[in-house]
Every structure is written in structure tokens, then in C-alpha cells.
Design a protein around this motif. Structure first.
Motif, PDB file in Angstrom:
ATOM      1  N   ILE A  78       0.844  -1.017   0.069  1.00  0.00           N
ATOM      2  CA  ILE A  78       0.289   0.052  -0.135  1.00  0.00           C
ATOM      3  C   ILE A  78       0.744   1.307  -0.086  1.00  0.00           C
ATOM      4  O   ILE A  78       1.710   1.485   0.605  1.00  0.00           O
ATOM      5  CB  ILE A  78      -0.783  -0.050   0.739  1.00  0.00           C
ATOM      6  CG1 ILE A  78      -1.539  -1.123   1.429  1.00  0.00           C
ATOM      7  CG2 ILE A  78      -1.962   1.621   0.783  1.00  0.00           C
ATOM      8  CD1 ILE A  78      -2.625  -1.640   0.236  1.00  0.00           C
ATOM      9  N   LEU A  79       0.904   2.062  -0.645  1.00  0.00           N
ATOM     10  CA  LEU A  79       1.795   3.366  -1.302  1.00  0.00           C
ATOM     11  C   LEU A  79       1.028   4.473  -0.345  1.00  0.00           C
ATOM     12  O   LEU A  79      -0.461   4.415  -0.771  1.00  0.00           O
ATOM     13  CB  LEU A  79       2.228   3.474  -2.140  1.00  0.00           C
ATOM     14  CG  LEU A  79       2.743   2.511  -3.542  1.00  0.00           C
ATOM     15  CD1 LEU A  79       2.681   2.916  -5.030  1.00  0.00           C
ATOM     16  CD2 LEU A  79       3.968   1.888  -2.156  1.00  0.00           C
ATOM     17  N   GLU A  80       1.507   5.321   0.251  1.00  0.00           N
ATOM     18  CA  GLU A  80       1.158   6.510   1.108  1.00  0.00           C
ATOM     19  C   GLU A  80       1.069   7.757   0.422  1.00  0.00           C
ATOM     20  O   GLU A  80       2.642   8.281   0.618  1.00  0.00           O
ATOM     21  CB  GLU A  80       0.814   7.044   1.747  1.00  0.00           C
ATOM     22  CG  GLU A  80       0.587   7.361   2.834  1.00  0.00           C
ATOM     23  CD  GLU A  80       0.673   8.265   4.923  1.00  0.00           C
ATOM     24  OE1 GLU A  80      -0.066   8.862   5.719  1.00  0.00           O
ATOM     25  OE2 GLU A  80       1.624   6.494   4.671  1.00  0.00           O
ATOM     26  N   PHE A  81       0.649   8.839  -0.571  1.00  0.00           N
ATOM     27  CA  PHE A  81       1.352   9.991  -0.726  1.00  0.00           C
ATOM     28  C   PHE A  81       0.221  11.144   0.159  1.00  0.00           C
ATOM     29  O   PHE A  81       0.231  10.905   0.262  1.00  0.00           O
ATOM     30  CB  PHE A  81       0.734  10.349  -2.131  1.00  0.00           C
ATOM     31  CG  PHE A  81       0.862   8.879  -2.933  1.00  0.00           C
ATOM     32  CD1 PHE A  81       2.193   9.335  -4.304  1.00  0.00           C
ATOM     33  CD2 PHE A  81       0.703   7.246  -3.654  1.00  0.00           C
ATOM     34  CE1 PHE A  81       3.035   8.009  -5.029  1.00  0.00           C
ATOM     35  CE2 PHE A  81       0.936   6.416  -4.175  1.00  0.00           C
ATOM     36  CZ  PHE A  81       2.253   7.016  -4.903  1.00  0.00           C
ATOM     37  N   ASP A  82       1.152  11.739  -0.124  1.00  0.00           N
ATOM     38  CA  ASP A  82       0.556  13.286   0.654  1.00  0.00           C
ATOM     39  C   ASP A  82       0.246  13.645  -0.066  1.00  0.00           C
ATOM     40  O   ASP A  82      -0.454  13.862  -1.104  1.00  0.00           O
ATOM     41  CB  ASP A  82       1.343  14.171   1.124  1.00  0.00           C
ATOM     42  CG  ASP A  82       3.063  14.872  -0.065  1.00  0.00           C
ATOM     43  OD1 ASP A  82       2.088  14.860  -1.406  1.00  0.00           O
ATOM     44  OD2 ASP A  82       3.939  15.180   0.166  1.00  0.00           O
ATOM     45  N   PRO A  83      -0.752  15.294   0.335  1.00  0.00           N
ATOM     46  CA  PRO A  83      -1.954  15.529  -0.531  1.00  0.00           C
ATOM     47  C   PRO A  83      -1.494  16.506  -2.123  1.00  0.00           C
ATOM     48  O   PRO A  83      -1.897  17.002  -2.636  1.00  0.00           O
ATOM     49  CB  PRO A  83      -1.781  17.191   0.648  1.00  0.00           C
ATOM     50  CG  PRO A  83      -1.982  16.541   1.745  1.00  0.00           C
ATOM     51  CD  PRO A  83      -0.549  15.389   1.733  1.00  0.00           C
ATOM     52  N   LEU A  84      -0.069  16.521  -1.907  1.00  0.00           N
ATOM     53  CA  LEU A  84       0.828  17.245  -3.022  1.00  0.00           C
ATOM     54  C   LEU A  84       1.440  15.795  -3.972  1.00  0.00           C
ATOM     55  O   LEU A  84       1.395  16.088  -5.048  1.00  0.00           O
ATOM     56  CB  LEU A  84       1.980  18.272  -3.050  1.00  0.00           C
ATOM     57  CG  LEU A  84       1.848  19.015  -2.334  1.00  0.00           C
ATOM     58  CD1 LEU A  84       2.780  20.042  -1.805  1.00  0.00           C
ATOM     59  CD2 LEU A  84       0.727  19.874  -2.316  1.00  0.00           C
ATOM     60  N   GLY A  85       1.153  14.814  -3.241  1.00  0.00           N
ATOM     61  CA  GLY A  85       1.068  13.274  -4.439  1.00  0.00           C
ATOM     62  C   GLY A  85       2.525  12.955  -4.715  1.00  0.00           C
ATOM     63  O   GLY A  85       3.055  12.218  -5.283  1.00  0.00           O
ATOM     64  N   THR A  86       3.500  13.565  -3.727  1.00  0.00           N
ATOM     65  CA  THR A  86       4.798  12.740  -2.986  1.00  0.00           C
ATOM     66  C   THR A  86       4.429  11.718  -2.177  1.00  0.00           C
ATOM     67  O   THR A  86       4.135  11.562  -1.271  1.00  0.00           O
ATOM     68  CB  THR A  86       5.388  13.930  -2.332  1.00  0.00           C
ATOM     69  OG1 THR A  86       5.508  14.765  -3.110  1.00  0.00           O
ATOM     70  CG2 THR A  86       6.900  13.060  -1.762  1.00  0.00           C
ATOM     71  N   LEU A  87       5.615  10.744  -2.039  1.00  0.00           N
ATOM     72  CA  LEU A  87       5.266   9.906  -1.789  1.00  0.00           C
ATOM     73  C   LEU A  87       5.844  10.032  -0.284  1.00  0.00           C
ATOM     74  O   LEU A  87       6.749   9.799  -0.354  1.00  0.00           O
ATOM     75  CB  LEU A  87       6.176   8.546  -2.387  1.00  0.00           C
ATOM     76  CG  LEU A  87       6.379   6.573  -2.050  1.00  0.00           C
ATOM     77  CD1 LEU A  87       4.914   6.364  -1.723  1.00  0.00           C
ATOM     78  CD2 LEU A  87       6.981   6.097  -3.147  1.00  0.00           C
ATOM     79  N   VAL A  88       5.180   9.323   0.445  1.00  0.00           N
ATOM     80  CA  VAL A  88       5.536   9.812   1.886  1.00  0.00           C
ATOM     81  C   VAL A  88       6.169   8.201   2.410  1.00  0.00           C
ATOM     82  O   VAL A  88       6.819   8.245   3.796  1.00  0.00           O
ATOM     83  CB  VAL A  88       5.127  10.885   2.694  1.00  0.00           C
ATOM     84  CG1 VAL A  88       4.579  11.722   2.038  1.00  0.00           C
ATOM     85  CG2 VAL A  88       3.380   9.763   2.432  1.00  0.00           C
ATOM     86  N   SER A  89       5.380   7.323   2.364  1.00  0.00           N
ATOM     87  CA  SER A  89       5.458   5.896   3.389  1.00  0.00           C
ATOM     88  C   SER A  89       4.733   4.583   2.225  1.00  0.00           C
ATOM     89  O   SER A  89       4.252   5.390   1.046  1.00  0.00           O
ATOM     90  CB  SER A  89       5.025   5.867   4.141  1.00  0.00           C
ATOM     91  OG  SER A  89       3.348   5.846   4.192  1.00  0.00           O
ATOM     92  N   TYR A  90       4.795   4.007   3.040  1.00  0.00           N
ATOM     93  CA  TYR A  90       4.627   2.124   2.045  1.00  0.00           C
ATOM     94  C   TYR A  90       4.205   1.308   2.738  1.00  0.00           C
ATOM     95  O   TYR A  90       5.298   1.617   3.787  1.00  0.00           O
ATOM     96  CB  TYR A  90       5.120   1.682   1.134  1.00  0.00           C
ATOM     97  CG  TYR A  90       6.502   1.315   1.182  1.00  0.00           C
ATOM     98  CD1 TYR A  90       6.714  -0.130   2.057  1.00  0.00           C
ATOM     99  CD2 TYR A  90       7.623   1.446   0.759  1.00  0.00           C
ATOM    100  CE1 TYR A  90       7.445  -1.309   1.920  1.00  0.00           C
ATOM    101  CE2 TYR A  90       8.798   1.119   1.486  1.00  0.00           C
ATOM    102  CZ  TYR A  90       8.790  -0.176   1.757  1.00  0.00           C
ATOM    103  OH  TYR A  90       9.701  -0.913   2.173  1.00  0.00           O
TER     104      TYR A  90
END
Length: 117
Positions: A17-29
Motif C-alpha cells: 500500500i503506497l501512501e502519498f501526501d496531498p501534493l502527490g509525493t510518496l511518503v511511505s509504504y
């Protein structure tokens, strides 16, 4: 895909599961202890996936937390195929059915619904 509480995005991949911030930057998985899955939702501040009779949510420390009435055994419930084989004479006959899961979450509640065919 599912929108996170902070406006980010959870995206379900084949293994993570990939997690992106509101700006679309990958922050974690997060790689849950379950088979590949297709469904994800934001449960509180963490991603969650359906599993057999329950769900798994990522804890803030990154470990898995089973949530629901059944113990989590790591079997993903977004597509479960139950079947059996019998041999009748010189042919093999297969019987079975499939359960597809939908998951819906709010900040403090999560629901897993199975449909069968």
C-alpha cells in the motif's frame, strides 16, 4: 485508491500500500502480512485492507493490527476462491464459489462486506 484523512492518497499495489501526501509525493509504504490485495481505505489515520472475517490496519509504528471479531490469519478477502475437487470416473469435477470484498471506512469505523458468486 482511497483518500486519507489529511487529503493524501492510499494506493493499493500488488504487494504494498503506497501512501502519498496531498501534493502527490510518496511518503511511505506498507506491506501488510496478507496476500496481494486490491482494496484499501483510510481507517482513522492509517490504511486498512480487508482480510478473512476482519481487516488489517497499519499501526502508527508500522506494524500490523488485526481489527474485528476474528483473528487475522493473513488471508486477504478481496478475492477468495473456495473450491474442491472430486474425481468421478475418469474426470475431475470442480465445485466452488468466489467472495469479493468491499471495504469502507470512516475515521472511527470500518466495514467489510463480502459478495458471493
Amino acid at each position: 485508491m482511497s483518500i486519507a484523512r489529511d487529503g493524501g492518497l492510499y494506493v493499493s499495489g500488488h504487494l504494498r500500500i503506497l501512501e502519498f501526501d496531498p501534493l502527490g509525493t510518496l511518503v511511505s509504504y506498507w506491506q501488510p502480512r496478507a496476500e496481494p490485495r486490491q482494496k484499501v481505505c483510510g481507517f482513522g489515520d492509517q490504511p486498512a485492507i480487508p482480510v478473512q472475517g476482519s481487516l488489517i490496519r497499519r499501526r502508527p509504528d508500522g506494524t500490523d493490527e488485526g481489527v474485528g471479531p476474528n483473528e487475522v490469519d493473513g488471508r486477504a478477502a478481496d478475492r477468495i476462491i473456495f473450491d474442491r475437487e472430486t474425481v468421478e470416473g475418469n474426470r475431475t469435477v470442480r465445485y466452488g464459489w468466489r467472495a469479493d470484498a468491499q471495504i469502507a471506512c470512516t475515521d472511527d469505523e470500518a466495514y467489510v462486506a463480502l459478495s458471493y458468486e
